[in-house]
Design an enzyme around this catalytic site. Structure first.
Site, PDB file in Angstrom:
ATOM      1  N   GLY A 141      -1.713  -0.175   8.515  1.00  0.00           N
ATOM      2  CA  GLY A 141      -0.996   0.082   9.944  1.00  0.00           C
ATOM      3  C   GLY A 141       0.681  -0.105   9.433  1.00  0.00           C
ATOM      4  CG  ASP A 142       2.058  -3.976   8.498  1.00  0.00           C
ATOM      5  OD1 ASP A 142       1.922  -3.867   9.860  1.00  0.00           O
ATOM      6  OD2 ASP A 142       1.763  -5.059   7.884  1.00  0.00           O
ATOM      7  CB  SER A 152      -6.190  -3.443   5.738  1.00  0.00           C
ATOM      8  OG  SER A 152      -5.209  -2.970   4.936  1.00  0.00           O
ATOM      9  CE  LYS A 153      -0.207  -8.126  10.214  1.00  0.00           C
ATOM     10  NZ  LYS A 153       0.944  -7.354   9.294  1.00  0.00           N
ATOM     11  NE  ARG A 154      -1.608  -5.810   2.072  1.00  0.00           N
ATOM     12  CZ  ARG A 154      -2.747  -6.024   1.190  1.00  0.00           C
ATOM     13  NH1 ARG A 154      -2.917  -5.337   0.496  1.00  0.00           N
ATOM     14  NH2 ARG A 154      -3.362  -7.356   1.420  1.00  0.00           N
TER      15      ARG A 154
END
Ligand code: GLU
Length: 528
Positions: free
Chosen positions: A285-286, A281-283
């Site tokens: 990646g962050d 998820s994008k999370r």
């Protein structure tokens, strides 16, 4: 061509007759384009192109609550950057438009009503409160979230439980309603997935999905079937998360157009987070410090900017290659595939069933490989831009290309060119004097004074001559190269890094090289 159709499944008969492979990438314009989405687009593109078919972009924007301005243009830009532009799309047009579902709104109602008329679907008038009440009333330990299904539909306010006059009256009064599919009970619904083989579902486990919403918009389930049919889609490839919806789509196909008209389907494996389980998820990646989206995405509501692979310094060719092999290989150990090779070798039946873990280090490895094999001429606009971002203005041309050729082996991401090349264009601010001063002496001082004289008079300014002269002076003074090469390097670049020192001097040119030696001598000389 025909052979390949055989490999890809029963479709060869249809394809050979119609000679048209038509596939679609159907994203919802809700935000940044996740690398999983790009991979879906890529597999569609590769399949279309190696079958001489068409790759279509259809924007699935029927969920107006999730619509995000700018997301559609952004998706098109991402595809363009990746080099996988559609043949038909809202921007490119085509014979099967409109290519935005919101613009096809008027058409869906008639299909939903046809389903109702034939007894395959029904009107449901339940309010959100009534639906909540149903969920509370029928919740048990074994069934914590009761579904609107073949059992509970009998207890709700819909055209199956009301008489016709009542239904007509409510419709006539403009009472809000949705249209739900009437899923049969106890039926095994089966289809053949190009990747997974035969997949079966028990219809009793399904809920009566909404097909047409209160706002008159279709849901994904109705729209995807109607549009795949009207756009003559031959193969539909989508993420594994849609597999549970497949039986509902099969029923709609069967009821509206005939099951034999259904495209061939493949449900692509998930891209998994590098650590732990589940979808990347994008999370993640962050959290782990790597991009998830193809290109920078700015959320206009929150103002949050999420860095994309492009802006992080990836070459599109590397990004595409990395994605292609994230879930597919040709049966060999090969990992590097140029797009031309992918077009030839890609086969949907060789896509893996299991999810593929994303590995950012591996992604960087791909980029490094591509930087190494991309010509300096092609890299130079990107390098120029990367240097510009750091406040360094350089001109494109033979000098920049020479620099790129000299340092590209050392660069994994495009911004790395700053670290490895900035000293060609700007004298180092600081010299690593600590590595030189303790061992500095008069002999070294004299050596460099002689080198300056020699270089100032040098006729040919190229690395071979410069090295030759350097070594001659060393020999004449009975000095060891090891003791003077490092100071020379630090004089030119500031530290213990960089490509061959004489190559650097050649590119810097006579004036700049001599200037840097003089400046350094002044600093190092302070220690004597
Ligand atoms: N709109 C769906 C999505 O964004 C498309 C799924 C499909 O390709 O059918 O995932």
């Amino acid at each position: 061509m025909i052979n390949r159709h055989k490999v890809e499944g029963h479709y060869h008969i249809f394809a050979a007759m119609n000679n048209t492979v038509r596939v679609r990438f159907a994203p919802s314009p809700t935000g940044g384009l996740h690398l999983g989405g790009v991979r879906t687009a890529l597999y569609n593109y590769l399949f279309a192109k190696n079958h001489g078919g068409k790759f279509i972009l259809r924007i699935e924007d029927t969920d107006q609550t999730r619509f995000v301005a700018g997301a559609e243009d952004y998706i098109q830009e991402c595809l363009k950057w990746c080099g996988i532009e559609p043949d038909e799309s809202p921007k490119h047009g085509g014979d099967y438009g409109p290519y935005r579902q919101s613009e096809r709104k008027a058409g869906y109602l008639q299909y939903a009503e046809l389903l109702v008329k034939n007894g395959w679907a029904y009107y449901a008038f339940d309010t959100p409160e009534e639906l909540d009440e149903m969920r509370n009333r029928f919740r048990t330990e074994e069934n914590p979230s009761p579904q609107y299904n073949y059992i509970l539909r009998e207890k709700m306010r819909n055209s199956l439980t009301m008489n016709q006059e009542e239904v007509m009256k409510l419709l006539g009064e403009g009472t809000p309603y949705v249209i739900r599919i009437k899923v049969p009970e106890n039926e095994t619904i089966t289809f053949t997935d190009m990747i997974r083989g035969e997949v079966s579902f028990d219809s009793s486990t399904l809920d009566d999905k909404v097909l047409l919403k209160g706002d008159g918009m279709p849901t994904y389930h109705l729209a995807v079937v109607v549009d795949d049919y009207l756009m003559k889609i031959s193969h539909a490839f989508r993420g594994e998360e849609w597999l549970p919806s497949a039986p509902v789509h099969i029923l709609i196909w069967r009821y509206l157009f005939g099951g034999d008209k259904m495209p061939e389907w493949a449900h692509l494996p998930l891209i998994l987070k590098p650590d732990g389980n589940g979808k990347l998820s994008k999370r993640d990646g962050d959290r782990l410090g790597f991009p998830i989206f193809a290109m920078d995405w700015k959320d206009l509501k929150t103002g949050e900017l999420t860095t994309g692979f492009k802006e992080r310094g990836f070459l599109p060719e590397a990004f595409v290659n990395m994605l292609a092999v994230l879930g597919w290989n040709d049966g060999s150990e090969q990992e590097l595939f140029a797009i031309t090779e992918l077009l030839e070798k890609f086969s949907m039946t060789k896509v893996h069933k299991g999810g593929a873990k994303f590995n950012f280090e591996k992604a960087k490895w791909f980029n490094h490989e591509y930087i190494k094999k991309t010509t300096a001429a092609k890299l130079q606009p990107l390098v120029k831009e990367a240097l510009f971002h750091k406040g360094l203005v350089v001109q494109e041309g033979p000098e920049l290309q020479k620099v790129i050729d000299l340092v590209k082996e050392r660069c994994t991401l495009i911004p790395d060119f700053y670290e490895h090349a900035s000293f060609f264009f700007r004298a180092p601010d600081v010299l690593d004097a600590d590595s030189v001063k303790p061992k500095w002496n008069d002999a070294k001082n004299l050596f460099f004074s002689e080198l300056i004289r020699n270089y100032e008079l040098a006729q040919g300014w190229n690395s071979t001559t410069l090295e030759h002269n350097f070594k001659e002076i060393l020999a004449a003074n009975q000095l060891k190269p090891g003791e003077l090469l490092l100071p020379f390097r630090i004089m030119l670049v500031g530290g213990k890094f960089g490509p061959g020192v004489f190559d650097i001097a050649e590119i810097l040119g006579k004036e700049e090289t001599v200037k840097r030696i003089k400046h350094a001598l002044y600093i190092f000389g302070e220690s004597i």
